[in-house]
Structures are given as structure tokens and as C-alpha cells.
Design a protein around this motif. Structure first.
Motif, mmCIF file in Angstrom:
data_model
loop_
_atom_site.group_PDB
_atom_site.id
_atom_site.type_symbol
_atom_site.label_atom_id
_atom_site.label_comp_id
_atom_site.label_asym_id
_atom_site.label_seq_id
_atom_site.Cartn_x
_atom_site.Cartn_y
_atom_site.Cartn_z
ATOM 1 N N GLU A 24 2.521 21.508 -0.757
ATOM 2 C CA GLU A 24 2.667 20.461 0.251
ATOM 3 C C GLU A 24 2.875 19.095 -0.411
ATOM 4 O O GLU A 24 3.658 18.273 0.075
ATOM 5 C CB GLU A 24 1.448 20.431 1.165
ATOM 6 N N LYS A 25 2.197 18.851 -1.514
ATOM 7 C CA LYS A 25 2.389 17.586 -2.236
ATOM 8 C C LYS A 25 3.825 17.471 -2.758
ATOM 9 O O LYS A 25 4.435 16.392 -2.721
ATOM 10 C CB LYS A 25 1.402 17.485 -3.393
ATOM 11 N N HIS A 70 6.057 16.753 0.241
ATOM 12 C CA HIS A 70 5.869 15.378 0.705
ATOM 13 C C HIS A 70 6.556 14.395 -0.240
ATOM 14 O O HIS A 70 7.214 13.438 0.200
ATOM 15 C CB HIS A 70 4.374 15.067 0.797
ATOM 16 N N ARG A 123 8.522 10.425 9.509
ATOM 17 C CA ARG A 123 7.168 10.938 9.737
ATOM 18 C C ARG A 123 6.409 11.076 8.426
ATOM 19 O O ARG A 123 5.228 10.731 8.334
ATOM 20 C CB ARG A 123 7.226 12.286 10.462
ATOM 21 N N ALA A 124 7.069 11.566 7.390
ATOM 22 C CA ALA A 124 6.408 11.752 6.102
ATOM 23 C C ALA A 124 5.958 10.427 5.504
ATOM 24 O O ALA A 124 4.884 10.335 4.888
ATOM 25 C CB ALA A 124 7.343 12.472 5.134
ATOM 26 N N VAL A 141 2.468 9.259 6.646
ATOM 27 C CA VAL A 141 1.275 10.050 6.331
ATOM 28 C C VAL A 141 1.051 10.069 4.822
ATOM 29 O O VAL A 141 1.928 10.511 4.070
ATOM 30 C CB VAL A 141 1.425 11.495 6.847
ATOM 31 N N ALA A 143 0.252 11.141 1.113
ATOM 32 C CA ALA A 143 0.462 12.454 0.488
ATOM 33 C C ALA A 143 -0.844 13.220 0.345
ATOM 34 O O ALA A 143 -0.897 14.439 0.570
ATOM 35 C CB ALA A 143 1.128 12.279 -0.873
ATOM 36 N N ALA A 203 -1.794 14.735 3.691
ATOM 37 C CA ALA A 203 -0.950 15.886 4.019
ATOM 38 C C ALA A 203 -1.386 17.117 3.229
ATOM 39 O O ALA A 203 -1.465 18.227 3.776
ATOM 40 C CB ALA A 203 0.513 15.565 3.737
ATOM 41 N N THR A 248 -3.249 20.728 4.600
ATOM 42 C CA THR A 248 -2.733 22.050 4.240
ATOM 43 C C THR A 248 -3.812 22.890 3.568
ATOM 44 O O THR A 248 -3.968 24.082 3.872
ATOM 45 C CB THR A 248 -1.517 21.912 3.317
ATOM 46 N N ARG A 278 -6.741 15.941 11.418
ATOM 47 C CA ARG A 278 -5.592 15.797 12.317
ATOM 48 C C ARG A 278 -5.668 14.483 13.100
ATOM 49 O O ARG A 278 -4.631 13.888 13.405
ATOM 50 C CB ARG A 278 -5.518 16.989 13.264
ATOM 51 N N GLU A 331 -4.281 11.968 10.714
ATOM 52 C CA GLU A 331 -2.820 12.083 10.687
ATOM 53 C C GLU A 331 -2.207 11.456 11.934
ATOM 54 O O GLU A 331 -1.202 10.730 11.855
ATOM 55 C CB GLU A 331 -2.415 13.544 10.587
ATOM 56 N N ASP A 378 5.670 16.528 16.885
ATOM 57 C CA ASP A 378 6.014 17.422 15.789
ATOM 58 C C ASP A 378 6.509 18.764 16.312
ATOM 59 O O ASP A 378 7.271 19.460 15.632
ATOM 60 C CB ASP A 378 4.788 17.641 14.894
#
Length: 491
Positions: free
Chosen positions: A48-49, A52, A87-88, A91, A93, A96, A100, A133, A136, A154
Motif C-alpha cells: 500500500e505504501k 500510495h 484522493r491519495a 491521505v 501515506a 493509508a 491496510t 477510517r 481518513e 470511493d
């Protein structure tokens, strides 16, 4: 090379990595050793990192500033890339990655809690997921923005909690009235009985998937605690589950997930590993799973074919003839489980979850009070007391994996499916005869041409309106339910 071709080359690599992440998730829910969960969570967080970072890469930002396209496909690709990038950028990193990691671990914790009927044991994990969440949502919404809408976007771009609330409020009176008429009719539908061997269920489930056009050269069926579909394009997989006392759970979960997965398989291959090479929203995705499962799969035509296959597979099943089987498939009962719910009660399940999760995200409801709130609402809506958590607040995996904002797309998908079915019947007058012969080729070809092959080329509502030639309204769904269940229950 042009800026656009450079942009698409970069994005295709990102999409390929997202597919790898999805395959890790599929593996976790099907064949991964239970003891591997902590390591898998770290693997998912690390990936995920990377994803992102790619969305934040200055090279991508420069390409987006330089690119210009006039064609519809190019504009759609750029629209989706900008949307994901914006969106990224909102948020952090680390947040995010932590979402995950925690939700990856939470899946296994939820599954164990569900098996033990232990909500108290799961509550701390759910509280952690909810807190992440909310963070986020705050990052996405910005100052003064609606937290739930930020998460909903989303899954269903263009919709808001308020717009869906208004839609659902318009549906509720007719749903409740139909439910009361049906349950007050005095008609008791037959029920299946017999020995439903799980291995034989899986064989019949595969037969059903093939009858709806599922491509096993680019997909597979496995078992999981909660049925789901995963992947896209050339590798789109589904899972189902078996219950030795209930073949419908397996068969109709399989048909439902076949709708999802077939959508992904049928997107134009020219869009493979691009932002528009997938379903355009979860609501549109659910329109495919629900129309496969319900309007087609629970039709008189298909159930007459399925009755014969069930008799061949299991022998005596406790009902005599296709008409009794059709009534059993479409039995209306205020049961506990959403995925097993009839078409009338299903939306009431979703409205319950929609209201509760909006309250959770807003902070009006906290996790320690969730089970009681669920049970109270269920008793009010269904007239039945929840007997244990696995039949109540623990039955769905969605909140465990952080999918707040996802639930309303199920009912929105039903509304979309109602619109599509109305148009499909107009264009495919022999659809039920085909299903009675064990083939959904005509209806699924219509859906593939009108909707599925376009992927995310258009916005969700535009996708449905282009497919049907008319506006999105709740009337076709409600008219279909009234006609079908009025006939079945003599009302």
C-alpha cells in the motif's frame, strides 16, 4: 512518445501492482495458512505504501499537467487518474498503510469472532478500524465536509448520504407494504429437504456459473467464509460457501459473484490494466450481481432448469415439481442473514446497515453500543429478535475490513438492476425461454454490450442511463417486486 502514452505506461504499472495486492487478499481469504496473518498484514501495508507513493510521484503530477486529450476514452482515463491522485494526496501515506495493515489482520479476527459468536472479543479491533477510517474521512472531507460522503465517494462517485437517504425513504413505504401483504397472505411456500453434500454443491455451483457465461479460462471458484469476487480482466475470481442444509446459499451466492466477476471479464480488453478497465462503481457492480442472482437466477425459467439439475445432483429434495421449486427459491421470510434474504427483505437489511454506519462515522454511535443498536433496529424492522451475534452484527465482513460507505451500493445496485431488467425484457423477449433451457446467453450478451464492456468509461448514472435509454428511478424495481410477489402470494 507523448505525455499521454507516458502517463498510461506509468499508470498501467500501478494498476498491475494493485492487482497483485488484490491477489494477496484473495489468497488470504481462501488458502493462506491461518498463522500467516501477521506477516500478510505487513506485506499488504508495504505494498500500500508503494501504491500510495506512485500516486504522489512528481512525475505523475507533471504528466497530468502536460496531458491533453479530446477523445472520450482519453478524457475518461485522465478523469479517473486525476480522481485517484487527488484522493491519495489528501491521505497521509502512513495512514493509508496502517488502514491496510489493520484491516488485513481484522479479517481473521472477525472470522474467529463470528465462529465463536463473540462480539465483545471483536469490538476492540472494530473500534480501531473505525477510528482509522474516521481519520481518513476527515483528511478526504477537509474542513466542514461530510465524513460519510467522503468515504461513500470511493465506492459510488456522485452520490451522497443525503441523496441515497432520499431514495431509500421513497422505497421504504412500498417495500414495507409489500412485505406486510405477503406475510399476511397465509401462503406458506415449500422448503427443500435432503442431503446436500458440499462437494456436490460445488459441482452444481460451477455448472450454474457456466450457464451464466463465466469464463473459467480467466477465473475460478473457491470457498471462503464470506463470498466475494476478486480481480479484473484476464484474472477475475469468485468464492462461495456451502451449508449442508441449504443449497440456495451456495448456488445463489455463486450466481451473485458470477455477475460481479463476469462484469470484470467482459470489460473491453483495450482498457486492460487502466483506470477505466474495471467496473465504474460498486452500485453498478451490484446491478450486475443482483440482476444475475435475482431477475434472471430466481426467474421461473431458470428455476425450472435448476430444479432438474438439483434432482439429478441430490435426488429427492422435498419439493414436487418446478413450480414448487420456484416458490421455494422465492420464499419470503424475515430471516437474519442478508446474503440469504429474499428480494423484499434484502433492501431492509441494507437500510439498517446504512443508518448504523452513518451514525458510526458521525460519532453518534460507538462500537460498544453497536450490537444493542443492531438488535433493537432488527427487531423493529423484521419483528424478530436476534438470537446470536453471527446472525446479527457479526454476519458481514464489510466493517471489519473498513468498507464504510459500501453497504448502500447494494440497494442502489438493486435500483439500477430494476432499470436494466425493464430495458432488457423489452429488447430480449425470449430471455426466459433461454433460461429455461439452461442458458443466459441472450440476457448476458445484452448486458455485456450495453454496460459491461464499457467499464468505467462513463459515470455511474450515465452508465445506467446509456444502457437503458432512460433515467434512474426506483419505480421499475418496485413494480417488478410487486408483480412477482403479488402473483406468488396471491396479493
Amino acid at each position: 512518445m507523448t505525455a499521454f502514452s507516458d502517463l498510461m505506461a506509468f499508470v498501467r504499472e500501478t494498476q498491475a501492482l494493485k492487482e497483485v495486492q488484490g491477489r494477496l487478499g484473495w489468497d488470504q481469504e481462501t488458502v493462506m495458512p491461518r498463522g500467516a496473518a501477521p506477516q500478510r498484514a505487513e506485506e499488504m501495508a508495504a505494498l500500500e505504501k508503494v501504491l500510495h507513493a506512485r500516486k504522489m510521484d512528481p512525475y505523475l503530477v507533471d504528466l497530468l499537467e502536460a496531458v491533453r486529450r479530446e477523445d472520450a476514452v482519453g478524457r475518461a482515463q485522465i478523469r479517473e487518474i486525476r480522481r485517484e491522485t487527488e484522493r491519495a494526496r489528501k491521505v497521509p501515506a502512513d495512514l493509508a498503510a496502517e488502514i491496510t495493515r489493520v484491516t488485513s489482520l481484522a479479517q481473521g479476527i472477525w472470522a474467529e469472532a463470528r465462529a465463536k459468536d463473540d462480539f465483545a472479543g471483536f469490538a476492540p479491533t472494530l473500534a480501531q478500524v473505525l477510528a482509522l477510517r474516521r481519520l481518513e474521512a476527515q483528511a478526504l472531507a477537509g474542513e466542514g465536509g461530510d465524513l460519510y460522503d467522503a468515504l461513500l465517494d470511493d465506492y459510488e462517485p456522485g452520490e451522497t448520504g443525503a441523496s441515497l437517504d432520499a431514495m431509500f425513504a421513497a422505497m421504504r413505504p412500498r417495500l414495507v407494504a409489500l412485505r406486510e401483504n405477503v406475510l399476511g397472505s397465509g401462503t406458506v411456500p415449500p422448503a427443500l429437504t435432503g442431503d446436500f453434500d458440499p462437494a456436490r454443491q460445488m459441482v452444481l455451483a460451477e455448472t450454474c456459473a457456466r450457464s451464466f457465461g463465466y469464463d473459467f479460462d480467466h477465473g475460478r471458484i473457491d470457498r471462503a467464509v464470506h463470498p466475494f469476487s476478486s480481480g479484473s480482466g484476464l484474472d477475475s475470481r469468485i468464492t462461495t460457501r456451502t451449508d449442508p442444509e441449504n443449497i440456495f446459499d451456495c448456488l445463489y451466492s455463486t450466481i451473485h459473484e458470477t455477475g460481479h466477476s463476469s462484469y470484470e471479464q467482459n470489460v473491453d480488453r483495450a482498457y486492460l490494466l487502466t483506470p477505466i478497465g474495471r467496473g465504474c462503481s460498486m452500485g453498478v457492480h451490484e446491478s450486475q450481481s443482483r440482476i444475475y442472482e435475482n431477475q434472471l437466477g430466481r426467474s421461473r425459467g431458470f428455476t425450472s432448469w435448476l430444479y432438474a439439475r438439483c434432482r439429478e445432483t441430490f435426488g429427492e429434495i422435498g419439493v414436487d415439481g418446478p413450480e414448487a421449486f420456484y416458490a421455494a427459491v422465492n420464499a419470503v421470510c424475515p430471516g437474519y442473514i442478508r446474503t440469504e434474504a429474499d428480494e423484499i427483505h434484502y433492501n431492509l437489511h441494507i437500510l439498517l446497515r446504512f443508518d448504523l454506519e452513518r451514525a458510526l462515522i458521525a460519532g453518534d454511535l460507538e462500537v460498544p453500543d453497536l450490537e444493542a443498536a443492531w438488535n433493537d433496529r432488527f427487531a423493529a424492522d423484521f419483528g424478530v429478535a436476534v438470537d446470536r451475534p453471527s446472525n446479527g452484527v457479526l454476519q458481514d465482513v464489510h466493517w471489519a475490513v473498513g468498507l464504510f460507505g459500501y453497504f448502500p451500493t447494494y440497494t442502489l445496485g438493486n435500483v439500477y438492476a430494476g432499470c436494466l431488467f425493464e430495458a432488457m425484457r423489452r429488447d430480449c423477449p425470449d430471455w426466459e425461454d433461454e433460461l429455461a433451457a439452461g442458458s443466459a446467453a441472450g440476457p448476458t450478451a445484452w448486458l455485456r454490450e450495453r454496460l459491461q464492456r464499457h467499464g468505467a468509461l462513463r459515470s455511474p448514472r450515465e452508465t445506467i442511463e446509456e444502457a437503458t435509454g432512460g433515467p434512474v428511478t426506483v419505480a421499475p424495481l418496485l413494480d417488478y417486486l410487486d408483480a412477482k410477489f403479488g402473483a406468488l402470494y396471491g396479493r
